[in-house]
Write a protein that holds these residues in place. Structure first.
Motif, short mmCIF file in Angstrom:
data_model
loop_
_atom_site.label_atom_id
_atom_site.label_comp_id
_atom_site.label_asym_id
_atom_site.label_seq_id
_atom_site.Cartn_x
_atom_site.Cartn_y
_atom_site.Cartn_z
N ALA A 122 6.02 0.42 10.53
CA ALA A 122 7.19 0.89 9.85
C ALA A 122 8.29 -0.07 10.45
O ALA A 122 9.14 -0.67 9.83
CB ALA A 122 7.69 2.15 10.31
N CYS A 123 8.23 -0.38 11.77
CA CYS A 123 9.25 -1.26 12.50
C CYS A 123 9.19 -2.65 11.59
O CYS A 123 10.34 -3.34 11.39
CB CYS A 123 9.09 -1.30 13.91
SG CYS A 123 10.09 -2.50 14.84
N GLN A 124 8.06 -3.23 11.55
CA GLN A 124 7.75 -4.34 11.20
C GLN A 124 8.21 -4.76 9.94
O GLN A 124 9.09 -5.54 9.27
CB GLN A 124 6.31 -4.96 11.25
CG GLN A 124 5.91 -6.23 10.78
CD GLN A 124 6.66 -7.47 11.13
OE1 GLN A 124 7.53 -7.30 12.45
NE2 GLN A 124 6.65 -8.72 10.69
N ILE A 125 8.04 -3.65 9.07
CA ILE A 125 8.56 -3.61 7.34
C ILE A 125 9.82 -3.71 7.32
O ILE A 125 10.32 -4.43 6.64
CB ILE A 125 7.73 -2.22 6.68
CG1 ILE A 125 6.28 -2.53 6.49
CG2 ILE A 125 8.55 -2.40 5.34
CD1 ILE A 125 5.79 -1.21 5.99
N LEU A 126 10.50 -2.80 7.99
CA LEU A 126 11.95 -2.85 7.96
C LEU A 126 12.55 -4.06 8.48
O LEU A 126 13.80 -4.40 8.00
CB LEU A 126 12.60 -1.52 8.80
CG LEU A 126 12.15 -0.32 8.11
CD1 LEU A 126 12.39 1.12 8.97
CD2 LEU A 126 12.54 -0.04 6.68
N PRO A 139 -1.87 1.81 1.92
CA PRO A 139 -2.90 2.73 1.27
C PRO A 139 -4.12 3.10 2.39
O PRO A 139 -4.73 3.94 2.41
CB PRO A 139 -3.70 1.58 0.38
CG PRO A 139 -3.78 0.39 0.82
CD PRO A 139 -1.99 0.41 1.47
N ASN A 140 -3.88 2.53 3.68
CA ASN A 140 -4.62 2.77 4.50
C ASN A 140 -4.17 4.08 5.73
O ASN A 140 -2.98 4.11 5.92
CB ASN A 140 -5.11 1.52 5.46
CG ASN A 140 -5.98 0.60 4.58
OD1 ASN A 140 -6.25 0.83 3.75
ND2 ASN A 140 -5.84 -0.78 5.24
N ARG A 141 -5.05 4.78 6.10
CA ARG A 141 -4.74 5.73 7.18
C ARG A 141 -4.63 4.98 8.46
O ARG A 141 -5.44 4.60 8.93
CB ARG A 141 -5.74 6.81 7.26
CG ARG A 141 -5.22 7.88 8.14
CD ARG A 141 -6.25 9.01 8.02
NE ARG A 141 -7.55 8.81 8.58
CZ ARG A 141 -8.87 9.56 8.61
NH1 ARG A 141 -8.32 10.68 8.27
NH2 ARG A 141 -9.96 9.11 9.00
N LEU A 142 -3.54 5.13 9.10
CA LEU A 142 -3.05 4.32 10.43
C LEU A 142 -3.20 5.23 11.65
O LEU A 142 -2.60 6.43 11.59
CB LEU A 142 -2.00 3.46 10.31
CG LEU A 142 -1.61 2.58 8.97
CD1 LEU A 142 -0.39 1.93 9.13
CD2 LEU A 142 -2.72 1.69 9.13
N THR A 196 -0.01 2.53 15.46
CA THR A 196 0.04 1.43 14.36
C THR A 196 0.96 1.72 13.26
O THR A 196 1.67 0.84 12.76
CB THR A 196 -1.47 1.46 13.80
OG1 THR A 196 -2.56 1.23 14.99
CG2 THR A 196 -1.61 0.05 13.00
N ALA A 197 0.95 2.97 12.81
CA ALA A 197 1.93 3.25 11.77
C ALA A 197 3.37 3.24 12.37
O ALA A 197 4.31 2.48 11.45
CB ALA A 197 1.89 4.95 11.42
#
Length: 231
Positions: free
Chosen positions: A222-226, A210-213, A217-218
């Motif tokens: 994304a890398c960490q989530i996947l 929900p936060n603007r990154l 950081t974005a």
């Protein structure tokens, strides 16, 4: 055991930087064992035969081959105005686990020049620090339109947080064991035209929360989530 990088292990000597580090900093000497990777999944157990700070030579004792991961992550990101932030992203993404990093210049990009040599050195250092045997691919920056034509991954995402009706988080869109590519925009975000072009190239719009990154950081999120959903 200390891990070093030599892309052409047929030449059984360390690079000048690694030679200096091994002999001057770590104070290794003849007979000491080291690990050497070629960045393509091969890790060699070796022994130092010549302890020279400019050309440290070794002899391979055994080789272990690591298979590629059953999924792959490619992050396509616009270089930030402050290059330190992109350097930070490259370092951390390599440590976490990533197969490819591609750079592009978008309509709202503030940086239009990118020197890849330093980023490659950072990637090598992060690979060795995290004791990995694969060195990710780093691609030179392309115009956004050309970048889209280079994508071969099946699971395609563009990270964007619109003002209304935010899309689904990438963690819910991505399926396990996939070949992923995620587009991360510049500080000024993607233009409407670029979003339309990405959607036309079969990219799905997703959020990373929900936060603007910030851009870097974005990209790391994304890398960490996947990585996380595949553990």
């Amino acid at each position: 055991m200390h891990l070093f990088y030599q892309p052409g292990v047929d030449s059984q000597f360390l690079t000048e930087d690694d030679s200096r580090h091994a002999i001057k900093t770590l104070r290794l000497s003849i007979g000491d064992e080291i690990a050497v990777t070629d960045g393509h999944g091969n890790r060699h157990l070796a022994v130092i035969t010549v302890a020279n700070a400019r050309r440290c030579e070794f002899r391979i004792l055994a080789t272990q081959t690591t298979q590629p991961r059953p999924f792959s992550i490619r992050i396509c990101v616009a270089p930030t105005k402050n290059i330190d932030r992109i350097e930070w992203f490259v370092e951390k993404a390599v440590e976490i686990g990533i197969e490819r990093i591609s750079f592009f210049f978008g309509q709202h990009s503030e940086r239009r020049i990118l020197k890849l040599e330093r980023l490659e050195k950072i990637a090598v250092s992060a690979m060795k620090q995290s004791l990995q045997s694969f060195l990710p691919i780093l691609d030179n920056a392309l115009p956004f339109e050309k970048l889209l034509t280079s994508v071969g991954e099946e699971q395609r995402f563009i990270a964007h947080l619109p003002d209304h009706d935010p899309p689904v988080n990438v963690a819910k869109k991505a399926t396990l064991g996939g070949r992923y590519v995620v587009l991360i925009g510049p500080e000024g975000d993607f233009s409407e035209k670029e979003i339309d072009q990405a959607v036309g190239a079969d990219f799905q719009m997703v959020t990373l929360g929900p936060n603007r990154l910030r851009t870097e950081t974005a990209a790391l999120t994304a890398c960490q989530i996947l990585n996380f959903i595949n553990t």
